[in-house]
Design an enzyme around this catalytic site. Structure first.
Site, PDB file in Angstrom:
ATOM      1  N   ALA A  26       0.854  -1.187   0.000  1.00 18.63           N
ATOM      2  CA  ALA A  26       0.000   0.000   0.000  1.00 18.63           C
ATOM      3  C   ALA A  26       0.888   1.235   0.000  1.00 18.63           C
ATOM      4  CB  ALA A  26      -0.898  -0.025   1.236  1.00 18.63           C
ATOM      5  N   GLN A  80      -5.066  -7.198  -6.033  1.00 19.95           N
ATOM      6  CA  GLN A  80      -5.331  -7.760  -4.707  1.00 19.95           C
ATOM      7  C   GLN A  80      -6.575  -7.157  -4.059  1.00 19.95           C
ATOM      8  OE1 GLN A  80      -3.308  -6.928  -0.899  1.00 19.95           O
ATOM      9  NE2 GLN A  80      -2.589  -9.048  -0.970  1.00 19.95           N
ATOM     10  N   CYS A 114      -3.247  -8.849   6.064  1.00 20.08           N
ATOM     11  CA  CYS A 114      -3.058  -7.463   6.522  1.00 20.08           C
ATOM     12  C   CYS A 114      -3.286  -7.374   8.032  1.00 20.08           C
ATOM     13  CB  CYS A 114      -3.998  -6.509   5.766  1.00 20.08           C
ATOM     14  SG  CYS A 114      -3.763  -4.804   6.295  1.00 20.08           S
ATOM     15  N   LYS A 156      -2.726 -14.658  -0.203  1.00 18.63           N
ATOM     16  CA  LYS A 156      -1.546 -14.247   0.574  1.00 18.63           C
ATOM     17  C   LYS A 156      -1.887 -14.349   2.050  1.00 18.63           C
ATOM     18  CE  LYS A 156       1.991 -10.635   0.776  1.00 18.63           C
ATOM     19  NZ  LYS A 156       1.623  -9.677   1.827  1.00 18.63           N
ATOM     20  N   ASN A 217       7.843 -15.169   1.539  1.00 16.87           N
ATOM     21  CA  ASN A 217       7.866 -13.710   1.716  1.00 16.87           C
ATOM     22  C   ASN A 217       8.277 -13.364   3.142  1.00 16.87           C
ATOM     23  OD1 ASN A 217       5.495 -11.347   2.608  1.00 16.87           O
ATOM     24  ND2 ASN A 217       7.122 -10.817   1.174  1.00 16.87           N
ATOM     25  N   ASP A 219      11.582 -10.561   4.658  1.00 17.49           N
ATOM     26  CA  ASP A 219      13.015 -10.350   4.916  1.00 17.49           C
ATOM     27  C   ASP A 219      13.938 -10.799   3.790  1.00 17.49           C
ATOM     28  OD1 ASP A 219      12.177  -9.349   7.332  1.00 17.49           O
ATOM     29  OD2 ASP A 219      12.690 -11.155   8.473  1.00 17.49           O
ATOM     30  N   GLY A 241       9.078  -7.284  -0.612  1.00 15.42           N
ATOM     31  CA  GLY A 241       8.319  -6.085  -0.281  1.00 15.42           C
ATOM     32  C   GLY A 241       9.228  -4.908  -0.009  1.00 15.42           C
ATOM     33  N   ARG A 242       9.552  -4.729   1.267  1.00 11.31           N
ATOM     34  CA  ARG A 242      10.242  -3.505   1.679  1.00 11.31           C
ATOM     35  C   ARG A 242      11.596  -3.311   1.007  1.00 11.31           C
ATOM     36  NH1 ARG A 242       9.501  -4.886   7.792  1.00 11.31           N
ATOM     37  NH2 ARG A 242       9.774  -6.912   6.768  1.00 11.31           N
TER      38      ARG A 242
HETATM   39  C1  LIG Z   1       3.982  -0.108   3.805  1.00 10.58           C
HETATM   40  C2  LIG Z   1       3.511  -1.514   3.579  1.00 10.58           C
HETATM   41  C3  LIG Z   1       2.347  -1.735   2.862  1.00 10.58           C
HETATM   42  C4  LIG Z   1       1.889  -3.042   2.643  1.00 10.58           C
HETATM   43  N1  LIG Z   1       0.739  -3.235   1.904  1.00 10.58           N
HETATM   44  C5  LIG Z   1       0.307  -4.506   1.688  1.00 10.58           C
HETATM   45  C6  LIG Z   1      -0.850  -4.751   0.897  1.00 10.58           C
HETATM   46  O1  LIG Z   1      -1.487  -3.827   0.359  1.00 10.58           O
HETATM   47  N2  LIG Z   1      -1.254  -6.037   0.741  1.00 10.58           N
HETATM   48  C7  LIG Z   1      -0.554  -7.097   1.297  1.00 10.58           C
HETATM   49  O2  LIG Z   1      -0.944  -8.253   1.129  1.00 10.58           O
HETATM   50  N3  LIG Z   1       0.553  -6.883   2.028  1.00 10.58           N
HETATM   51  C8  LIG Z   1       1.000  -5.640   2.214  1.00 10.58           C
HETATM   52  N4  LIG Z   1       2.156  -5.432   2.924  1.00 10.58           N
HETATM   53  C9  LIG Z   1       2.964  -6.595   3.338  1.00 10.58           C
HETATM   54  C10 LIG Z   1       4.016  -6.941   2.275  1.00 10.58           C
HETATM   55  O3  LIG Z   1       3.405  -7.349   1.077  1.00 10.58           O
HETATM   56  C11 LIG Z   1       4.941  -8.074   2.771  1.00 10.58           C
HETATM   57  O4  LIG Z   1       4.156  -9.199   3.054  1.00 10.58           O
HETATM   58  C12 LIG Z   1       5.720  -7.690   4.024  1.00 10.58           C
HETATM   59  O5  LIG Z   1       6.250  -6.390   3.919  1.00 10.58           O
HETATM   60  C13 LIG Z   1       6.844  -8.693   4.304  1.00 10.58           C
HETATM   61  O6  LIG Z   1       7.734  -8.759   3.209  1.00 10.58           O
HETATM   62  P1  LIG Z   1       9.150  -7.954   3.206  1.00 10.58           P
HETATM   63  O7  LIG Z   1       9.914  -8.400   4.429  1.00 10.58           O
HETATM   64  O8  LIG Z   1       9.799  -8.381   1.921  1.00 10.58           O
HETATM   65  O9  LIG Z   1       8.827  -6.512   3.264  1.00 10.58           O
HETATM   66  C14 LIG Z   1       2.614  -4.144   3.166  1.00 10.58           C
HETATM   67  C15 LIG Z   1       3.785  -3.914   3.887  1.00 10.58           C
HETATM   68  C16 LIG Z   1       4.242  -2.620   4.096  1.00 10.58           C
HETATM   69  C17 LIG Z   1       5.513  -2.410   4.882  1.00 10.58           C
END
Ligand SMILES: Cc1cc2nc3c(=O)[nH]c(=O)nc-3n(C[C@H](O)[C@H](O)[C@H](O)COP(=O)(O)O)c2cc1C
Length: 348
Positions: A26, A80, A114, A156, A217, A219, A241-242
């Site tokens: 998001a 999504q 979420c 997810k 998914n 880290d 993600g991040r």
């Molecule tokens: C700012 C932010 C927004 C996110 N928005 C969504 C989202 O819209 N839908 C979703 O399924 N996960 C969302 N996530 C979770 C990420 O898709 C992901 O599962 C999570 O960050 C862990 O992965 P990472 O360690 O690679 O960041 C969001 C995470 C963050 C930090």
């Protein structure tokens, strides 16, 4: 054990060039950023989460357009949806897939992870992991609706609700039985939000328990982490993600690192302002097209924090970018950054 970690992936009737994906984020995974990640090597991107009920009450897609819109050239892309009512998902999916542009999306992803209070209080997002029967009805209704358009539905999920309620494996089995064509597992519980470490062993347990493709998914932030996730959890795909925020280049680093048998090290190329500025401007200009200059600048300030983190003079440039009010002001700040970095290089 696989030695070549990058490979195509089949999700239902959709063939993906590779098994790397940009996670739904998001505020970030929109039409401005996704195509950049795709160009750098992401085999799949996912939209920001969109309310299924919101779509049902938005007949002209006025309020939700900016979350849903994509460019057909950025496919494969998943849209999504989140919500708690099976009929909302079924209606929203039908409405999306009947639309001439939106109907060209590659698949629908269901958000069952979420952690945000407002969402889980409404029984949505990660709360669905506490109500597996409801989750199954949502998946079944979504699969039935999407089936008429030949589109796969993916889910997810998280590790579980909290440490006392870890149910990713049983939940994944149920999602597969309900018709999910692929799963993404974020190895954190809802209680963890985004803190602590993601548990990759539970992702491996899910992979061993189902036969549909599983994305790991949580880290994955470097080529070595990516290889380790595949070795430890045996996953079919990696969703980032991040680590991709302000760093779409990570997809090209991973693409390279995952195609050699044993990379010598995890050294990634150092990016200079000359590398970054054109991509930042491409991102900014696409945001301006999407949101108008004023809103785009506000949104881009947050993205600039990621693009500039850890770079020479980054702290000062970030501070200045936070007060920029137009494209030309951002451009001036970035050009100054380029000059400062050149001087920095000459003196070091
Ligand atoms: C700012 C932010 C927004 C996110 N928005 C969504 C989202 O819209 N839908 C979703 O399924 N996960 C969302 N996530 C979770 C990420 O898709 C992901 O599962 C999570 O960050 C862990 O992965 P990472 O360690 O690679 O960041 C969001 C995470 C963050 C930090």
């Amino acid at each position: 054990m696989p030695t070549l970690f990058l490979h195509p992936l089949q999700i239902g009737n959709v063939r993906l060039d590779n098994n790397l994906a940009l996670a739904p984020l998001a505020g970030t995974s929109n039409l401005a950023f996704r195509p950049i990640c795709r160009r750098f090597g992401a085999g799949l991107t996912v939209s920001e989460l969109v309310s299924a009920r919101g779509v049902c009450y938005d007949p002209e897609f006025r309020r939700n357009w900016r979350y849903l819109v994509f460019d057909p050239t950025e496919r494969p892309i998943a849209i999504q949806l989140f919500g708690s009512e099976p009929k909302d998902f079924a209606n929203a999916i039908r409405r999306i897939l009947e639309h001439p542009l939106l109907g060209q999306c590659s698949m629908i992803d269901l958000n069952m992870g979420c952690p945000v209070n407002k969402i889980v209080k409404a029984g949505e997002g990660a709360a669905l992991m506490r109500t597996p029967d409801r989750a199954a009805r949502i998946i079944e209704a979504s699969v039935k609706a999407a089936d008429g358009f030949n589109k796969p539905v993916t889910v997810k999920l998280r590790k579980g609700w909290d440490d006392s309620h870890v149910n990713a494996v049983s939940f994944a089995r149920l999602a597969e039985s309900a018709g999910a064509a692929a799963l993404t597992v974020h190895g954190r519980t809802r209680s963890q939000f985004y803190g602590g470490r993601a548990d990759w062993s539970v992702i491996g347990e899910v992979k061993a328990a189902v036969s549909v493709p599983v994305y790991g998914n949580g880290d994955i932030d470097s080529p070595s982490a990516a290889r380790q996730m595949i070795r430890e959890a045996g996953v079919d795909g990696l969703m980032l993600g991040r680590a991709a925020r302000g760093n779409p280049w990570i997809f090209s680093w991973l693409t390279n690192a995952l195609t050699v048998e044993e990379p010598k090290s995890d050294i990634v190329p150092e990016l200079t302002p000359d590398d970054k500025i054109p991509v930042i401007l491409e991102h900014l200009d696409a945001l301006i097209d999407l949101r108008g200059e004023l809103t785009a600048i506000r949104e881009m300030r947050k993205q600039l924090i990621f693009y500039l983190s850890g770079t020479p003079h980054g702290a000062e440039i970030k501070r200045r970018a936070m007060t920029a009010n137009s494209r030309s002001e951002i451009l001036a700040v970035l050009e100054d950054w380029r000059i400062k970095c050149k001087k920095h290089c000459e003196h070091s």
